[in-house]
Write a protein that holds these residues in place. Sequence first.
Motif, PDB file in Angstrom:
ATOM      1  N   GLY A 262       0.804  -1.199   0.000  1.00 30.01           N
ATOM      2  CA  GLY A 262       0.000   0.000   0.000  1.00 30.01           C
ATOM      3  C   GLY A 262       0.844   1.258   0.000  1.00 30.01           C
ATOM      4  N   CYS A 281      -8.143  -1.303  -6.020  1.00 29.64           N
ATOM      5  CA  CYS A 281      -8.087  -1.155  -4.564  1.00 29.64           C
ATOM      6  C   CYS A 281      -8.376  -2.490  -3.879  1.00 29.64           C
ATOM      7  CB  CYS A 281      -9.118  -0.137  -4.088  1.00 29.64           C
ATOM      8  SG  CYS A 281      -9.085   1.422  -4.970  1.00 29.64           S
ATOM      9  N   ASP A 284      -9.497  -3.189   2.004  1.00 33.94           N
ATOM     10  CA  ASP A 284      -9.007  -3.108   3.376  1.00 33.94           C
ATOM     11  C   ASP A 284      -8.568  -1.667   3.642  1.00 33.94           C
ATOM     12  OD1 ASP A 284      -6.454  -2.791   2.201  1.00 33.94           O
ATOM     13  OD2 ASP A 284      -6.031  -4.922   2.355  1.00 33.94           O
ATOM     14  N   PRO A 285      -8.310  -1.300   4.913  1.00 33.74           N
ATOM     15  CA  PRO A 285      -7.918   0.082   5.221  1.00 33.74           C
ATOM     16  C   PRO A 285      -6.655   0.531   4.505  1.00 33.74           C
ATOM     17  CG  PRO A 285      -8.608  -1.055   7.215  1.00 33.74           C
ATOM     18  CD  PRO A 285      -8.548  -2.092   6.134  1.00 33.74           C
ATOM     19  N   ALA A 286      -5.678  -0.387   4.340  1.00 35.32           N
ATOM     20  CA  ALA A 286      -4.434  -0.011   3.657  1.00 35.32           C
ATOM     21  C   ALA A 286      -4.703   0.367   2.208  1.00 35.32           C
ATOM     22  CB  ALA A 286      -3.434  -1.160   3.730  1.00 35.32           C
ATOM     23  N   THR A 288      -7.526   1.569   0.999  1.00 38.28           N
ATOM     24  CA  THR A 288      -8.231   2.852   0.989  1.00 38.28           C
ATOM     25  C   THR A 288      -7.267   4.016   1.183  1.00 38.28           C
ATOM     26  OG1 THR A 288     -10.209   1.779   1.898  1.00 38.28           O
ATOM     27  CG2 THR A 288     -10.062   4.181   2.099  1.00 38.28           C
ATOM     28  N   ALA A 289      -6.328   3.853   2.125  1.00 39.81           N
ATOM     29  CA  ALA A 289      -5.352   4.914   2.387  1.00 39.81           C
ATOM     30  C   ALA A 289      -4.436   5.127   1.190  1.00 39.81           C
ATOM     31  CB  ALA A 289      -4.539   4.563   3.630  1.00 39.81           C
ATOM     32  N   GLU A 309     -12.998  -1.317  -7.892  1.00 38.41           N
ATOM     33  CA  GLU A 309     -13.298  -2.004  -6.636  1.00 38.41           C
ATOM     34  C   GLU A 309     -13.677  -3.456  -6.885  1.00 38.41           C
ATOM     35  OE1 GLU A 309     -16.291   0.272  -4.720  1.00 38.41           O
ATOM     36  OE2 GLU A 309     -14.976   1.997  -4.339  1.00 38.41           O
TER      37      GLU A 309
END
Length: 344
Positions: A262, A281, A284-286, A288-289, A309
């Motif tokens: 990421g 993407c 997961d949060p990574a 998204t960041a 996505e």
Amino acid sequence: MESPASEIARRLGDNAEAVCRRYLSNGRREGHYWLVGDVHNTPGRSLFVRLGEQSDGRGPAGKWTDAASGEHGDLLDVIAAACGHASFRETLAEARRFLSLPLPQEEKRNPSPTKARRGTAEAARRLWAASKTIAGSPGAACLAKRLIVSVDAADPLRYHPQCFYRPSRDDPPGGRPAWPAIIAAVTDLAGGITGVHRTWFDPETMAKAPVACPRRAMGNLLGNGVRFGAVAPVMAAGEGLETILSLREAVPAMPMIAGLSGAHLAALEFPPVLQRLYVACDADPAGTAALASLAERAADAGIAVLALEPRLGDFNDDLVAHGRDALVRALRAQFASADRSEFL
């Protein structure tokens, strides 16, 4: 013969961005340069440090020029100014500590001129050279198990039958010292190999090797990645190698690049011709960041970013669960209308 000071200056240049982040922390990277106010780390944009050798003949990595004062020098000068050294000996000692180099006496007692340091770009290039074509290999069979079948000898992928695996603290003692591995070349915008990514697998099951870290990268990764196809106005980027290889099964004509993490996806260097970038993407949060950071940088460069996505965790999960045709349909709904006819 290269003098000790010249060698240290060159090695600092090989790690120019890390040096700048340490000693010119009030600056920031912009393209191939680190910008800051002056050699004393004052905030601003007058002084620029070259972060990598280019083909324009303007000097090697680590050279800097202060546009306001006209001063110029190398990274040894930066360290001397940042640390307030009274002597050049102090500066060389600090540079050695930063580079984790031994003292001169230790270098004479323990010379190792022919062995590349572990984890360096040179070590990565040697591993790539020692690997074999992936076409028709167990490495290709391993990918095919994940429905990734469009690989050939022209891809930046190779196979190593016994790639050394250094166990981590999470691995039990007494494990195998080597496993077969898929080797992917990490390259810069000019096509030079700066690192490799290794995916170890079990030849019996064709699944990931039963080790704590079956995927590892080494070398100079920042800004670089595993590239499929030549740079173009429209490209795709993603975090994982399998994610990009799965996308390529559905969109083989689109150039793509895998950032491998990421953080490295967020730091990809943009080709000058790039106008629109699709970002695959991970859910997961990574992921998204990474998308948010990449989109912010792209906006500053005038590049449009469109998110792709997956329905499940990532696009390889989608490919395995639903098949190629379903993946094409899902991507068609997310592509810009101008790209559907050309790529889908």
